[in-house]
Design a protein around this motif. Structure first.
Motif, PDB file in Angstrom:
ATOM      1  N   SER A   1      34.270 -57.367  -5.943  1.00 46.56           N
ATOM      2  CA  SER A   1      34.463 -58.609  -6.706  1.00 46.56           C
ATOM      3  C   SER A   1      33.340 -59.608  -6.508  1.00 46.56           C
ATOM      4  CB  SER A   1      35.795 -59.250  -6.305  1.00 46.56           C
ATOM      5  OG  SER A   1      35.807 -59.553  -4.916  1.00 46.56           O
ATOM      6  N   GLU A   2      32.592 -59.489  -5.396  1.00 44.07           N
ATOM      7  CA  GLU A   2      31.516 -60.443  -5.133  1.00 44.07           C
ATOM      8  C   GLU A   2      30.238 -60.112  -5.907  1.00 44.07           C
ATOM      9  OE1 GLU A   2      30.951 -57.368  -1.788  1.00 44.07           O
ATOM     10  OE2 GLU A   2      32.533 -58.147  -3.094  1.00 44.07           O
ATOM     11  N   VAL A   3      30.247 -58.989  -6.627  1.00 41.44           N
ATOM     12  CA  VAL A   3      29.072 -58.570  -7.390  1.00 41.44           C
ATOM     13  C   VAL A   3      29.196 -59.041  -8.835  1.00 41.44           C
ATOM     14  CG1 VAL A   3      27.755 -56.610  -8.281  1.00 41.44           C
ATOM     15  CG2 VAL A   3      28.628 -56.565  -5.936  1.00 41.44           C
ATOM     16  N   HIS A   4      28.137 -59.674  -9.332  1.00 43.17           N
ATOM     17  CA  HIS A   4      28.060 -60.106 -10.723  1.00 43.17           C
ATOM     18  C   HIS A   4      26.733 -59.619 -11.302  1.00 43.17           C
ATOM     19  CE1 HIS A   4      31.452 -62.785  -9.848  1.00 43.17           C
ATOM     20  NE2 HIS A   4      30.795 -63.131  -8.755  1.00 43.17           N
ATOM     21  N   TYR A   5      26.659 -59.550 -12.604  1.00 43.58           N
ATOM     22  CA  TYR A   5      25.396 -59.139 -13.212  1.00 43.58           C
ATOM     23  C   TYR A   5      25.169 -59.872 -14.530  1.00 43.58           C
ATOM     24  CZ  TYR A   5      28.209 -56.156 -16.316  1.00 43.58           C
ATOM     25  OH  TYR A   5      29.118 -55.703 -17.238  1.00 43.58           O
ATOM     26  N   ILE A   6      23.892 -60.016 -14.855  1.00 39.38           N
ATOM     27  CA  ILE A   6      23.454 -60.538 -16.148  1.00 39.38           C
ATOM     28  C   ILE A   6      22.480 -59.514 -16.706  1.00 39.38           C
ATOM     29  CG2 ILE A   6      22.180 -62.351 -17.340  1.00 39.38           C
ATOM     30  CD1 ILE A   6      23.012 -64.283 -15.143  1.00 39.38           C
ATOM     31  N   SER A   7      22.690 -59.091 -17.938  1.00 47.23           N
ATOM     32  CA  SER A   7      21.808 -58.105 -18.556  1.00 47.23           C
ATOM     33  C   SER A   7      21.089 -58.732 -19.738  1.00 47.23           C
ATOM     34  CB  SER A   7      22.613 -56.883 -19.007  1.00 47.23           C
ATOM     35  OG  SER A   7      21.756 -55.916 -19.595  1.00 47.23           O
TER      36      SER A   7
ATOM     37  N   ALA B   1      24.228 -49.419 -15.814  1.00 46.16           N
ATOM     38  CA  ALA B   1      25.404 -48.598 -15.507  1.00 46.16           C
ATOM     39  C   ALA B   1      25.726 -48.652 -14.021  1.00 46.16           C
ATOM     40  CB  ALA B   1      25.160 -47.155 -15.951  1.00 46.16           C
ATOM     41  N   GLU B   2      24.695 -48.628 -13.183  1.00 45.69           N
ATOM     42  CA  GLU B   2      24.900 -48.712 -11.731  1.00 45.69           C
ATOM     43  C   GLU B   2      25.466 -50.072 -11.345  1.00 45.69           C
ATOM     44  OE1 GLU B   2      24.526 -46.348  -9.388  1.00 45.69           O
ATOM     45  OE2 GLU B   2      24.161 -44.949 -11.036  1.00 45.69           O
ATOM     46  N   LEU B   3      24.996 -51.121 -12.000  1.00 47.85           N
ATOM     47  CA  LEU B   3      25.502 -52.467 -11.713  1.00 47.85           C
ATOM     48  C   LEU B   3      26.967 -52.600 -12.115  1.00 47.85           C
ATOM     49  CD1 LEU B   3      22.475 -54.687 -12.838  1.00 47.85           C
ATOM     50  CD2 LEU B   3      23.123 -54.024 -10.521  1.00 47.85           C
ATOM     51  N   LYS B   4      27.325 -51.989 -13.232  1.00 50.52           N
ATOM     52  CA  LYS B   4      28.717 -52.044 -13.675  1.00 50.52           C
ATOM     53  C   LYS B   4      29.638 -51.326 -12.691  1.00 50.52           C
ATOM     54  CE  LYS B   4      27.920 -52.577 -18.646  1.00 50.52           C
ATOM     55  NZ  LYS B   4      28.084 -51.975 -19.994  1.00 50.52           N
ATOM     56  N   LYS B   5      29.164 -50.217 -12.153  1.00 50.13           N
ATOM     57  CA  LYS B   5      29.953 -49.492 -11.152  1.00 50.13           C
ATOM     58  C   LYS B   5      30.200 -50.368  -9.927  1.00 50.13           C
ATOM     59  CE  LYS B   5      28.282 -44.834 -12.297  1.00 50.13           C
ATOM     60  NZ  LYS B   5      27.472 -43.686 -11.785  1.00 50.13           N
ATOM     61  N   LEU B   6      29.147 -51.031  -9.471  1.00 49.12           N
ATOM     62  CA  LEU B   6      29.282 -51.909  -8.303  1.00 49.12           C
ATOM     63  C   LEU B   6      30.240 -53.050  -8.573  1.00 49.12           C
ATOM     64  CD1 LEU B   6      25.724 -52.405  -6.710  1.00 49.12           C
ATOM     65  CD2 LEU B   6      27.697 -51.255  -5.699  1.00 49.12           C
ATOM     66  N   GLN B   7      30.123 -53.631  -9.770  1.00 50.17           N
ATOM     67  CA  GLN B   7      30.953 -54.782 -10.107  1.00 50.17           C
ATOM     68  C   GLN B   7      32.434 -54.411 -10.158  1.00 50.17           C
ATOM     69  OE1 GLN B   7      32.831 -55.992 -12.906  1.00 50.17           O
ATOM     70  NE2 GLN B   7      33.062 -57.930 -11.777  1.00 50.17           N
ATOM     71  N   GLU B   8      32.722 -53.209 -10.610  1.00 51.07           N
ATOM     72  CA  GLU B   8      34.111 -52.758 -10.662  1.00 51.07           C
ATOM     73  C   GLU B   8      34.698 -52.547  -9.272  1.00 51.07           C
ATOM     74  OE1 GLU B   8      34.049 -49.262 -13.032  1.00 51.07           O
ATOM     75  OE2 GLU B   8      33.705 -50.329 -14.929  1.00 51.07           O
ATOM     76  N   LEU B   9      33.845 -52.187  -8.331  1.00 52.71           N
ATOM     77  CA  LEU B   9      34.315 -51.899  -6.973  1.00 52.71           C
ATOM     78  C   LEU B   9      34.313 -53.122  -6.063  1.00 52.71           C
ATOM     79  CD1 LEU B   9      32.440 -48.501  -6.373  1.00 52.71           C
ATOM     80  CD2 LEU B   9      34.894 -48.808  -6.813  1.00 52.71           C
TER      81      LEU B   9
ATOM     82  N   ILE C   1      24.215 -61.711  -7.361  1.00 48.14           N
ATOM     83  CA  ILE C   1      23.977 -61.859  -8.799  1.00 48.14           C
ATOM     84  C   ILE C   1      22.767 -60.999  -9.158  1.00 48.14           C
ATOM     85  CG2 ILE C   1      23.497 -63.455 -10.684  1.00 48.14           C
ATOM     86  CD1 ILE C   1      24.640 -65.691  -8.925  1.00 48.14           C
ATOM     87  N   PHE C   2      23.035 -59.842  -9.740  1.00 48.37           N
ATOM     88  CA  PHE C   2      21.965 -58.955 -10.175  1.00 48.37           C
ATOM     89  C   PHE C   2      21.528 -59.349 -11.591  1.00 48.37           C
ATOM     90  CE2 PHE C   2      24.061 -56.349  -6.959  1.00 48.37           C
ATOM     91  CZ  PHE C   2      22.990 -55.779  -6.298  1.00 48.37           C
ATOM     92  N   ILE C   3      20.226 -59.336 -11.824  1.00 47.23           N
ATOM     93  CA  ILE C   3      19.696 -59.624 -13.152  1.00 47.23           C
ATOM     94  C   ILE C   3      19.018 -58.358 -13.671  1.00 47.23           C
ATOM     95  CG2 ILE C   3      18.339 -61.203 -14.549  1.00 47.23           C
ATOM     96  CD1 ILE C   3      20.419 -62.615 -12.805  1.00 47.23           C
ATOM     97  N   ASP C   4      19.648 -57.716 -14.642  1.00 44.94           N
ATOM     98  CA  ASP C   4      19.052 -56.533 -15.256  1.00 44.94           C
ATOM     99  C   ASP C   4      18.060 -56.996 -16.319  1.00 44.94           C
ATOM    100  OD1 ASP C   4      18.514 -53.992 -16.293  1.00 44.94           O
ATOM    101  OD2 ASP C   4      20.149 -54.170 -17.747  1.00 44.94           O
ATOM    102  N   ASP C   5      16.785 -56.843 -16.016  1.00 45.00           N
ATOM    103  CA  ASP C   5      15.732 -57.373 -16.882  1.00 45.00           C
ATOM    104  C   ASP C   5      15.365 -56.381 -17.993  1.00 45.00           C
ATOM    105  OD1 ASP C   5      13.725 -58.977 -17.874  1.00 45.00           O
ATOM    106  OD2 ASP C   5      12.262 -58.426 -16.341  1.00 45.00           O
ATOM    107  N   GLY C   6      16.367 -56.008 -18.788  1.00 42.53           N
ATOM    108  CA  GLY C   6      16.110 -55.103 -19.909  1.00 42.53           C
ATOM    109  C   GLY C   6      15.696 -53.712 -19.477  1.00 42.53           C
ATOM    110  N   SER C   7      16.315 -53.195 -18.433  1.00 36.14           N
ATOM    111  CA  SER C   7      15.949 -51.872 -17.914  1.00 36.14           C
ATOM    112  C   SER C   7      16.158 -50.782 -18.957  1.00 36.14           C
ATOM    113  CB  SER C   7      16.784 -51.551 -16.669  1.00 36.14           C
ATOM    114  OG  SER C   7      16.542 -52.476 -15.639  1.00 36.14           O
TER     115      SER C   7
ATOM    116  N   GLU D   1      17.572 -47.993 -10.983  1.00 38.94           N
ATOM    117  CA  GLU D   1      18.827 -47.262 -10.827  1.00 38.94           C
ATOM    118  C   GLU D   1      18.936 -46.579  -9.459  1.00 38.94           C
ATOM    119  OE1 GLU D   1      19.286 -44.010 -13.510  1.00 38.94           O
ATOM    120  OE2 GLU D   1      17.176 -43.429 -13.443  1.00 38.94           O
ATOM    121  N   GLU D   2      17.809 -46.198  -8.874  1.00 41.00           N
ATOM    122  CA  GLU D   2      17.824 -45.501  -7.592  1.00 41.00           C
ATOM    123  C   GLU D   2      18.077 -46.438  -6.414  1.00 41.00           C
ATOM    124  OE1 GLU D   2      14.605 -42.622  -6.990  1.00 41.00           O
ATOM    125  OE2 GLU D   2      14.018 -42.984  -9.070  1.00 41.00           O
TER     126      GLU D   2
END
Length: 308
Positions: A60-66, A50-58, A38-44, A14-15
């Motif tokens: 469009s080139e940011v995606h994530y898989i949790s 939550a930080e990835l979701k903030k980035l994705q909302e701001l 493409i960020f991969i949240d490995d079961g953090s 998160e930091e």
């Protein structure tokens, strides 16, 4: 315009997520390619998602898989490679130990067409404990001797690859993955860039010494049958010693008939030694059988909880 997909595994980071994005944004403008992260949240267990979701909302080139739980970095890399659809695919860590400023140079080299991948390696291990550094160097030395791989000492997962190379890596669908070995095994022309070791920008590493040792063992098992050859050699040597010992006992009984038994402490040590050899051999064979057992169950490498 060509597209670059950048895969970034993250576990309890998160930091570092926002710091990483800001540094990446600085170099993104220097590359003549369309980029996606493409960020991969490995079961953090922290607020990484939550930080990835903030980035994705701001952005469009940011995606994530949790993931539904922690499946490990290898599973995260595999998920990212499957998700990425760019002409070029990059893999890098979120803690900025992989310098984003190298990306323009790496992409430029791949674009020229002479190389299929540009990888990185640390030219020193400053900041790393002596014990960890010693075993890391030995790992590269030993695995290159006992397998067909030619891993570069200090090689990182940080690299840029062509679409063709990524597709061939994805064609290998084993569950227990060792990406450093897979990157090397598929071949293709790879150019290495060296850089000085860097400390994490924030947070702490999730890799313990034992975790790295387990990862190294996985590398040996995945790409070498040398441990099995060792077991065979130990078995042959044990049989030869047993035959030699039997001959000595028979000859001694013929030359010195009626002598009392002697050497019980030595006999106990010998029994303990060969019992240890047997257990070691069973352990090595069992490790290979365990790999087969895990593969034939065909469980998924990872499970996605949510993505965007």
């Amino acid at each position: 315009m060509k597209k670059l997909s950048v895969i970034v595994p993250a576990y309890n980071e998160e930091e570092t997520v926002e710091i990483f994005y800001n540094e990446f944004a600085k170099v993104e403008r220097q590359m003549d390619v369309e980029s996606e992260l493409i960020f991969i949240d490995d079961g953090s267990k922290d607020n990484t998602l939550a930080e990835l979701k903030k980035l994705q909302e701001l952005h469009s080139e940011v995606h994530y898989i949790s993931f539904s739980r922690n499946f490990g970095k290898e599973a995260a890399l595999y998920a990212g490679l499957q998700k990425a659809d760019g002409d070029y695919v990059a893999v890098m860590d979120v803690d900025l130990q992989d310098p984003p400023e190298l990306l323009p140079k790496m992409v430029g080299i791949v674009e020229k067409g002479e190389y299929d991948a540009v990888a990185t390696r640390r030219q020193d291990r400053d900041g790393e404990s002596k014990v960890r550094s010693f075993f890391a160097r030995k790992f590269y030395k030993w695995i290159n001797k006992v397998s067909s791989l030619e891993l570069v000492d200090g090689a990182r997962d940080f690299r840029v690859m062509t679409r063709q190379m990524v597709d061939n890596i994805l064609s290998m669908q084993e569950r227990e993955r060792f990406s450093k070995g897979l990157f090397n095994w598929v071949g293709f022309n790879t150019y290495y860039i060296s850089y000085e070791n860097r400390e994490r920008v924030a947070g702490s590493t999730s890799w313990s010494f034992w975790g790295l040792l387990k990862y190294a063992i996985e590398g040996f098992i995945s790409f070498s049958t040398a441990p099995l050859a060792f077991v065979t050699s130990a078995g042959v040597a044990t049989c030869l010693l047993a035959i030699l010992g039997a001959i000595i006992v028979v000859v001694r009984a013929m030359i010195f008939p009626g002598t009392s038994a002697f050497g019980w402490p030595s006999l106990a040590v010998i029994i303990l030694f060969f019992s240890g050899v047997q257990l070691l051999s069973l352990g090595i064979i069992g490790r290979y059988i365990a790999e087969i057992y895990l593969e034939v169950k065909k469980r998924p490498v990872y499970i996605v909880k949510e993505e965007k």
